[in-house]
Design a protein around this motif. Sequence first.
Motif, PDB file in Angstrom:
ATOM      1  N   HIS A 250     -30.177  61.754 -19.616  1.00 31.64           N
ATOM      2  CA  HIS A 250     -30.734  62.666 -20.745  1.00 31.64           C
ATOM      3  C   HIS A 250     -31.977  63.224 -20.652  1.00 31.64           C
ATOM      4  O   HIS A 250     -32.353  64.317 -21.255  1.00 31.64           O
ATOM      5  CB  HIS A 250     -30.324  62.158 -21.972  1.00 31.64           C
ATOM      6  CG  HIS A 250     -30.521  62.759 -23.327  1.00 31.64           C
ATOM      7  ND1 HIS A 250     -29.438  64.006 -23.692  1.00 31.64           N
ATOM      8  CD2 HIS A 250     -31.117  62.765 -24.359  1.00 31.64           C
ATOM      9  CE1 HIS A 250     -29.808  64.452 -24.633  1.00 31.64           C
ATOM     10  NE2 HIS A 250     -30.699  63.471 -25.324  1.00 31.64           N
ATOM     11  N   PHE A 251     -32.989  62.495 -20.541  1.00 33.88           N
ATOM     12  CA  PHE A 251     -34.337  62.635 -20.509  1.00 33.88           C
ATOM     13  C   PHE A 251     -34.926  63.036 -19.108  1.00 33.88           C
ATOM     14  O   PHE A 251     -36.149  63.223 -19.180  1.00 33.88           O
ATOM     15  CB  PHE A 251     -35.241  61.552 -21.286  1.00 33.88           C
ATOM     16  CG  PHE A 251     -35.210  61.720 -22.777  1.00 33.88           C
ATOM     17  CD1 PHE A 251     -34.443  62.786 -23.311  1.00 33.88           C
ATOM     18  CD2 PHE A 251     -35.938  60.627 -23.616  1.00 33.88           C
ATOM     19  CE1 PHE A 251     -34.579  62.731 -24.826  1.00 33.88           C
ATOM     20  CE2 PHE A 251     -35.860  60.790 -24.983  1.00 33.88           C
ATOM     21  CZ  PHE A 251     -35.370  61.763 -25.603  1.00 33.88           C
ATOM     22  N   LYS A 252     -34.346  62.925 -18.147  1.00 37.92           N
ATOM     23  CA  LYS A 252     -34.548  63.401 -16.852  1.00 37.92           C
ATOM     24  C   LYS A 252     -35.648  62.424 -16.218  1.00 37.92           C
ATOM     25  O   LYS A 252     -36.603  62.749 -15.364  1.00 37.92           O
ATOM     26  CB  LYS A 252     -35.205  64.751 -16.899  1.00 37.92           C
ATOM     27  CG  LYS A 252     -34.022  65.843 -17.464  1.00 37.92           C
ATOM     28  CD  LYS A 252     -34.735  67.254 -17.257  1.00 37.92           C
ATOM     29  CE  LYS A 252     -34.063  68.453 -18.095  1.00 37.92           C
ATOM     30  NZ  LYS A 252     -34.114  68.133 -19.333  1.00 37.92           N
ATOM     31  N   ALA A 288     -24.393  57.778 -28.692  1.00 35.77           N
ATOM     32  CA  ALA A 288     -23.977  58.928 -29.646  1.00 35.77           C
ATOM     33  C   ALA A 288     -25.140  59.394 -30.187  1.00 35.77           C
ATOM     34  O   ALA A 288     -25.321  60.787 -30.364  1.00 35.77           O
ATOM     35  CB  ALA A 288     -23.055  58.459 -30.656  1.00 35.77           C
ATOM     36  N   HIS A 289     -26.336  58.749 -30.522  1.00 28.14           N
ATOM     37  CA  HIS A 289     -27.363  59.234 -31.441  1.00 28.14           C
ATOM     38  C   HIS A 289     -27.908  60.517 -30.455  1.00 28.14           C
ATOM     39  O   HIS A 289     -28.309  61.560 -30.735  1.00 28.14           O
ATOM     40  CB  HIS A 289     -28.556  58.108 -31.224  1.00 28.14           C
ATOM     41  CG  HIS A 289     -29.872  58.743 -32.062  1.00 28.14           C
ATOM     42  ND1 HIS A 289     -29.983  59.333 -33.163  1.00 28.14           N
ATOM     43  CD2 HIS A 289     -30.906  58.639 -31.418  1.00 28.14           C
ATOM     44  CE1 HIS A 289     -31.371  59.823 -33.267  1.00 28.14           C
ATOM     45  NE2 HIS A 289     -31.971  59.456 -32.223  1.00 28.14           N
ATOM     46  N   TYR A 290     -28.363  59.931 -29.018  1.00 29.93           N
ATOM     47  CA  TYR A 290     -29.211  60.946 -28.213  1.00 29.93           C
ATOM     48  C   TYR A 290     -28.344  62.176 -27.816  1.00 29.93           C
ATOM     49  O   TYR A 290     -28.917  63.174 -27.616  1.00 29.93           O
ATOM     50  CB  TYR A 290     -29.669  60.120 -27.113  1.00 29.93           C
ATOM     51  CG  TYR A 290     -30.826  59.187 -27.311  1.00 29.93           C
ATOM     52  CD1 TYR A 290     -32.071  59.599 -27.215  1.00 29.93           C
ATOM     53  CD2 TYR A 290     -30.598  57.966 -27.716  1.00 29.93           C
ATOM     54  CE1 TYR A 290     -33.342  58.754 -27.440  1.00 29.93           C
ATOM     55  CE2 TYR A 290     -31.665  56.915 -28.048  1.00 29.93           C
ATOM     56  CZ  TYR A 290     -33.106  57.533 -27.953  1.00 29.93           C
ATOM     57  OH  TYR A 290     -34.165  56.577 -27.986  1.00 29.93           O
ATOM     58  N   TYR A 291     -26.903  61.955 -27.324  1.00 27.27           N
ATOM     59  CA  TYR A 291     -26.454  62.884 -26.696  1.00 27.27           C
ATOM     60  C   TYR A 291     -25.645  63.701 -27.752  1.00 27.27           C
ATOM     61  O   TYR A 291     -25.578  65.109 -27.388  1.00 27.27           O
ATOM     62  CB  TYR A 291     -25.229  62.447 -25.728  1.00 27.27           C
ATOM     63  CG  TYR A 291     -25.967  61.874 -24.420  1.00 27.27           C
ATOM     64  CD1 TYR A 291     -26.152  62.590 -23.531  1.00 27.27           C
ATOM     65  CD2 TYR A 291     -26.271  60.385 -24.251  1.00 27.27           C
ATOM     66  CE1 TYR A 291     -26.628  62.198 -22.484  1.00 27.27           C
ATOM     67  CE2 TYR A 291     -26.604  60.057 -23.216  1.00 27.27           C
ATOM     68  CZ  TYR A 291     -26.997  60.747 -22.127  1.00 27.27           C
ATOM     69  OH  TYR A 291     -27.279  60.397 -20.921  1.00 27.27           O
ATOM     70  N   VAL A 292     -25.443  63.443 -29.074  1.00 28.10           N
ATOM     71  CA  VAL A 292     -25.042  64.385 -30.055  1.00 28.10           C
ATOM     72  C   VAL A 292     -26.394  64.909 -30.903  1.00 28.10           C
ATOM     73  O   VAL A 292     -26.106  66.001 -31.024  1.00 28.10           O
ATOM     74  CB  VAL A 292     -23.985  63.458 -30.920  1.00 28.10           C
ATOM     75  CG1 VAL A 292     -23.525  64.425 -32.062  1.00 28.10           C
ATOM     76  CG2 VAL A 292     -22.823  63.142 -30.206  1.00 28.10           C
ATOM     77  N   VAL A 293     -26.960  63.972 -31.131  1.00 30.85           N
ATOM     78  CA  VAL A 293     -28.131  64.834 -32.189  1.00 30.85           C
ATOM     79  C   VAL A 293     -28.869  65.637 -31.609  1.00 30.85           C
ATOM     80  O   VAL A 293     -29.343  66.628 -31.868  1.00 30.85           O
ATOM     81  CB  VAL A 293     -28.926  63.443 -32.831  1.00 30.85           C
ATOM     82  CG1 VAL A 293     -30.252  64.060 -33.586  1.00 30.85           C
ATOM     83  CG2 VAL A 293     -28.086  62.708 -33.660  1.00 30.85           C
ATOM     84  N   HIS A 294     -29.316  65.296 -30.169  1.00 25.00           N
ATOM     85  CA  HIS A 294     -30.263  66.379 -29.380  1.00 25.00           C
ATOM     86  C   HIS A 294     -29.354  67.497 -28.752  1.00 25.00           C
ATOM     87  O   HIS A 294     -29.409  67.657 -27.527  1.00 25.00           O
ATOM     88  CB  HIS A 294     -30.913  65.521 -28.194  1.00 25.00           C
ATOM     89  CG  HIS A 294     -31.783  64.487 -28.662  1.00 25.00           C
ATOM     90  ND1 HIS A 294     -32.278  63.429 -27.939  1.00 25.00           N
ATOM     91  CD2 HIS A 294     -32.505  64.037 -29.856  1.00 25.00           C
ATOM     92  CE1 HIS A 294     -33.003  62.668 -28.597  1.00 25.00           C
ATOM     93  NE2 HIS A 294     -33.192  62.942 -29.935  1.00 25.00           N
ATOM     94  N   SER A 295     -29.029  68.222 -29.687  1.00 29.17           N
ATOM     95  CA  SER A 295     -27.852  69.315 -29.236  1.00 29.17           C
ATOM     96  C   SER A 295     -28.774  70.464 -28.440  1.00 29.17           C
ATOM     97  O   SER A 295     -28.009  71.193 -27.705  1.00 29.17           O
ATOM     98  CB  SER A 295     -27.323  69.987 -30.464  1.00 29.17           C
ATOM     99  OG  SER A 295     -28.346  70.482 -31.401  1.00 29.17           O
ATOM    100  N   ASP A 296     -30.177  70.480 -28.567  1.00 23.39           N
ATOM    101  CA  ASP A 296     -30.883  71.489 -27.643  1.00 23.39           C
ATOM    102  C   ASP A 296     -31.046  71.112 -26.450  1.00 23.39           C
ATOM    103  O   ASP A 296     -31.419  71.915 -25.415  1.00 23.39           O
ATOM    104  CB  ASP A 296     -32.203  71.981 -28.511  1.00 23.39           C
ATOM    105  CG  ASP A 296     -33.169  70.562 -28.764  1.00 23.39           C
ATOM    106  OD1 ASP A 296     -32.280  69.434 -28.827  1.00 23.39           O
ATOM    107  OD2 ASP A 296     -34.261  70.698 -29.098  1.00 23.39           O
TER     108      ASP A 296
END
Length: 321
Positions: A250-252, A288-296
């Motif tokens: 997610h954060f590369k 769920a927090h990172y992949y859903v909340v960070h929608s940008d």
Amino acid sequence: MTEDLKPTYVEAGGFDRDMNYVPDRITRGARRPEHGPDEGELWPVEPGRYRLVAAKACPWANRSIIVRGLLGLEDVISLGTPGPTHDKRSWTFDLDPGGKDPVLGIERLQEAYFARFPDYPRGITVPAMVEVESGKLVTNDFPWITHDLFFEWREHHRPDAPDLWPADRREEMEEVMQRVFTEVNNGVYRCGFAGDQESYEAAYDRLFEALDWLEERLATRRYLMGETVTEADVRLFTTLVRFDAVYHGHFKCNRNKLTEMPNLWGYARDLYSIPEFGDTIDFDQIKAHYYVVHSDINPTGVVPKGPDESLWNTPHDRDRL
């Protein structure tokens, strides 16, 4: 989540974390301690008076849950746990019956912030210490929350509580924690929220330089400061435990996985095997927090199925150190 309530995280250029928190502290006798911020109100240590609100999904909040458990403060400071997702407004208590915190009676942590500061201008963050009777935020200054749980609540620690801030190693520990914070805890976010290639690559290089330093350090010692667990280990663990599940993809942060760094991977599993560490981890909430909340960053909202959580329970050989 409606479009206008979706938070945005990617910044033009490099990511710069806002470290301005409510500087109030809870201390013995509400005295001004020798170390720490000079501003802010002082609140007295008092069992049952405060509720720690800390989402399991958040690494900064996860620290406080771990320290509270290690010190045996569960019956002294109650714990409220918001769900893993939120919008621009606030963390919510959607995991609790009726969508309300059972002690504070609020749906959003925002309500505790506004009860104290009606025009609070910054983000609603966890962890947060809230006064139960008034429902008002006391502080959200996460490094000082765990510091003061150790130094100021000592009369209420369990008899065999670990010495998380050993005096003979404190100076070196402060240096280690500072590097861990700037280069690792915050470093993964600099990668993930970078707004251009140059900023991302600079953040990536800094992160892995620090991880290589930690890999080498942990080759000859069981924990960061030697033979016993300290606050430094708590602070590093909450990033490591999220690394393969979130930060790698997610954060590369994808030079390698945590599982491919033998000393760090063994060290992380060693800590995970301690109930006060491992029992606080909920990988479903974390993802769920990172992949859903960070929608940008992840506009589809699709949450990865892996990695295999059972790997965290495989044997480690760290006790040889």
